[in-house]
Scaffold this motif. Structure first.
Motif, mmCIF file in Angstrom:
data_model
loop_
_atom_site.group_PDB
_atom_site.id
_atom_site.type_symbol
_atom_site.label_atom_id
_atom_site.label_comp_id
_atom_site.label_asym_id
_atom_site.label_seq_id
_atom_site.Cartn_x
_atom_site.Cartn_y
_atom_site.Cartn_z
ATOM 1 N N GLU A 63 -54.077 -10.305 -10.489
ATOM 2 C CA GLU A 63 -53.319 -11.493 -10.090
ATOM 3 C C GLU A 63 -51.901 -11.155 -9.655
ATOM 4 N N ASP A 64 -51.434 -9.957 -10.027
ATOM 5 C CA ASP A 64 -50.068 -9.581 -9.686
ATOM 6 C C ASP A 64 -49.951 -8.063 -9.634
ATOM 7 N N ARG A 65 -48.739 -7.575 -9.404
ATOM 8 C CA ARG A 65 -48.508 -6.141 -9.246
ATOM 9 C C ARG A 65 -48.902 -5.355 -10.495
ATOM 10 N N ASP A 66 -48.511 -5.859 -11.667
ATOM 11 C CA ASP A 66 -48.821 -5.145 -12.915
ATOM 12 C C ASP A 66 -50.329 -4.997 -13.100
ATOM 13 N N GLU A 67 -51.059 -6.067 -12.833
ATOM 14 C CA GLU A 67 -52.513 -5.996 -12.995
ATOM 15 C C GLU A 67 -53.144 -5.086 -11.939
ATOM 16 N N ALA A 68 -52.563 -5.050 -10.743
ATOM 17 C CA ALA A 68 -53.075 -4.146 -9.706
ATOM 18 C C ALA A 68 -52.884 -2.697 -10.129
ATOM 19 N N GLU A 69 -51.719 -2.374 -10.681
ATOM 20 C CA GLU A 69 -51.469 -1.010 -11.168
ATOM 21 C C GLU A 69 -52.434 -0.659 -12.293
ATOM 22 N N GLU A 70 -52.611 -1.602 -13.220
ATOM 23 C CA GLU A 70 -53.511 -1.360 -14.353
ATOM 24 C C GLU A 70 -54.944 -1.143 -13.885
ATOM 25 N N ALA A 71 -55.388 -1.963 -12.922
ATOM 26 C CA ALA A 71 -56.750 -1.808 -12.398
ATOM 27 C C ALA A 71 -56.926 -0.465 -11.711
ATOM 28 N N ALA A 72 -55.932 -0.071 -10.897
ATOM 29 C CA ALA A 72 -56.018 1.195 -10.182
ATOM 30 C C ALA A 72 -56.059 2.373 -11.144
ATOM 31 N N GLU A 73 -55.222 2.325 -12.167
ATOM 32 C CA GLU A 73 -55.167 3.422 -13.145
ATOM 33 C C GLU A 73 -56.477 3.566 -13.910
ATOM 34 N N SER A 74 -57.132 2.443 -14.176
ATOM 35 C CA SER A 74 -58.370 2.509 -14.956
ATOM 36 C C SER A 74 -59.582 2.902 -14.115
ATOM 37 N N ILE A 75 -59.550 2.583 -12.812
ATOM 38 C CA ILE A 75 -60.730 2.823 -11.972
ATOM 39 C C ILE A 75 -60.671 4.171 -11.259
ATOM 40 N N ILE A 76 -59.534 4.493 -10.650
ATOM 41 C CA ILE A 76 -59.448 5.757 -9.906
ATOM 42 C C ILE A 76 -59.548 6.940 -10.874
ATOM 43 N N GLY A 77 -60.506 7.800 -10.635
ATOM 44 C CA GLY A 77 -60.729 8.958 -11.502
ATOM 45 C C GLY A 77 -61.734 8.728 -12.601
ATOM 46 N N MET A 78 -62.188 7.481 -12.786
ATOM 47 C CA MET A 78 -63.143 7.212 -13.862
ATOM 48 C C MET A 78 -64.514 7.780 -13.520
ATOM 49 N N ASP A 79 -65.289 8.039 -14.562
ATOM 50 C CA ASP A 79 -66.677 8.446 -14.385
ATOM 51 C C ASP A 79 -67.523 7.178 -14.425
ATOM 52 N N LEU A 80 -68.152 6.866 -13.303
ATOM 53 C CA LEU A 80 -68.949 5.651 -13.192
ATOM 54 C C LEU A 80 -70.403 6.032 -12.973
ATOM 55 N N LYS A 81 -71.164 6.014 -14.061
ATOM 56 C CA LYS A 81 -72.585 6.362 -14.015
ATOM 57 C C LYS A 81 -72.805 7.740 -13.393
ATOM 58 N N GLY A 82 -71.947 8.687 -13.756
ATOM 59 C CA GLY A 82 -72.090 10.052 -13.267
ATOM 60 C C GLY A 82 -71.349 10.347 -11.985
ATOM 61 N N TYR A 83 -70.672 9.365 -11.415
ATOM 62 C CA TYR A 83 -69.908 9.545 -10.181
ATOM 63 C C TYR A 83 -68.418 9.440 -10.496
ATOM 64 N N THR A 84 -67.628 10.350 -9.947
ATOM 65 C CA THR A 84 -66.180 10.284 -10.104
ATOM 66 C C THR A 84 -65.610 9.410 -8.990
ATOM 67 N N VAL A 85 -64.859 8.389 -9.375
ATOM 68 C CA VAL A 85 -64.300 7.453 -8.397
ATOM 69 C C VAL A 85 -63.052 8.068 -7.773
ATOM 70 N N GLU A 86 -63.111 8.317 -6.475
ATOM 71 C CA GLU A 86 -61.980 8.889 -5.748
ATOM 72 C C GLU A 86 -61.303 7.868 -4.837
ATOM 73 N N LYS A 87 -62.055 6.831 -4.452
ATOM 74 C CA LYS A 87 -61.529 5.815 -3.544
ATOM 75 C C LYS A 87 -61.861 4.430 -4.078
ATOM 76 N N VAL A 88 -60.983 3.470 -3.798
ATOM 77 C CA VAL A 88 -61.247 2.081 -4.141
ATOM 78 C C VAL A 88 -60.995 1.207 -2.919
#
Length: 380
Positions: A63-88
């Protein structure tokens, strides 16, 4: 060849299908910049080739900048069902009142393409098809003539789509079929196709899978192929030149020939196991190719045991045995138990060559599969 969501949406948008404003990002700063350009609220979506990204934490609203940063930090680089997230994909959130499903694929039983529409969008369409098949309207298409306008309208009305948006949905379905046909696709889907309070429709997701044998006709799509390797195993399979499909189980399977591998998959399931992969090393496989195949399967962290099913025609059993020995003897420790079944050309020579201190040998395919399933159960 599977396109990422952002790639498929680019194709859909170029064809006139409405999509949200969006931008691709590979860092937290890029996510924030894109979000502020688009305007909040936004969705931050992992770009990997798996379903159920939202349930796995790969899609978040901001909804705002802080939440966008938090979402990006949690998703980029995460292991998602065996796949490393490099792009969003950062895209404008859609204020919707309803979710639909539209799709086109090949109905092999009928030998024709089939267009599908459902008012139960936004959920696993395979589950809908199994649990409430009547919730999906289907219209088979003669590929010689393409989709007639009345067929698109019939599918939409049969699905029970509201009359206020029915013609727009029919137009999207027609465009989707044209893309499926023009791009030599195997599947083209939008799930969900969102309906806004203003009766506008927006493709909130996009699936477009292309027949790899037809890529020579689509150089623009072929350029996207390298981007489709999100997983180390897929990347390694591409380097080795394997037909490799990762599955959800823990029994690794290696065979020479698609039919032989599929038979092995079925037997693993029949004897109570769960296949971890489809790996066809092809005919005439030499020792190096067998070594690479073992490297592939050993690299899959989900695999608890491995079964080799080799029937020698062009492939020689002694060459396969050499490859298995070379691969296993090069390791300080064998990470998974390996069961081998050899038959056909030079199978007896191969059985004599195999280092039985490193592998388990079975005379029949049924015995080999049962032993591999038992090994997987013991490793859990």
């Amino acid at each position: 060849m599977r396109l990422h969501e952002y790639q498929a949406k680019e194709v859909f948008s170029d064809a006139g299908i409405p999509t949200p404003d969006s931008a691709l990002a590979e860092s937290v700063d890029e996510v924030v910049e894109a979000a502020e350009d688009i305007g909040y609220p936004v969705a931050v979506k992992a770009q990997v080739h798996v379903g159920g990204r939202g349930k796995a934490g790969g899609i978040k609203l901001a909804e705002d900048r802080d939440e966008a940063e938090e979402a990006a930090e949690s998703i980029i680089g995460m292991d998602l069902k065996g796949y490393t997230v490099e792009k969003v994909l950062v895209e404008g959130a859609v204020d919707f009142v309803n979710e639909l499903y539209v799709g086109v694929t090949m109905d092999r039983g009928e030998g024709k393409p089939v267009a599908m529409v459902s008012t139960k969008g936004g959920v696993d369409i395979e589950a809908v098809a199994e649990e409430t098949p009547d919730a999906i309207a289907r219209e088979h298409i003669d590929p010689a003539f393409g989709m007639h306008p009345y067929q698109a309208r019939k599918a939409v009305y049969d699905a029970g789509v509201d009359s206020d948006i029915a013609m727009d949905v029919a137009s999207v379905l027609t465009t989707l079929y044209d893309l499926w046909d023009d791009k030599d696709a195997s599947d083209a889907e939008i799930n969900p196709l969102m309906v806004t309070s203003d009766d506008e429709i927006v493709a909130a997701d996009a699936v477009l899978n292309i027949d790899g044998d037809a890529l020579f006709r689509h150089p623009d799509l072929a350029e996207m192929e390298e981007d489709s390797y999100e997983d180390d195993l897929e990347r390694k399979a591409g380097e080795y030149g394997f037909d490799y499909v990762r599955l959800d189980g823990n029994v690794g399977i290696i065979g020479n020939g698609a039919g032989l591998v599929m038979t092995t998959l079925d037997l693993v399931d029949y004897y109570g196991g769960d296949p971890a992969n489809f790996l066809d090393i092809g005919g005439g496989a030499k020792a190096e190719r067998v070594t690479n195949a073992l490297d592939m399967v050993f690299s899959d962290e989900n695999v608890d045991s491995v079964v080799f099913n080799i029937f020698g025609g062009i492939t020689r059993g002694d060459e396969v045995a050499k490859g298995i020995n070379e691969a296993l003897e090069s390791l300080d420790e064998i990470p998974k138990p390996v069961v081998v079944r050899l038959a056909g050309t030079n199978a007896e020579e191969g059985m004599e060559i195999l280092n039985t201190d490193l592998v388990q040998v079975e005379a029949t395919l049924e015995d080999a599969v049962q032993r591999a399933v038992e090994n997987a159960e013991e490793e859990q």
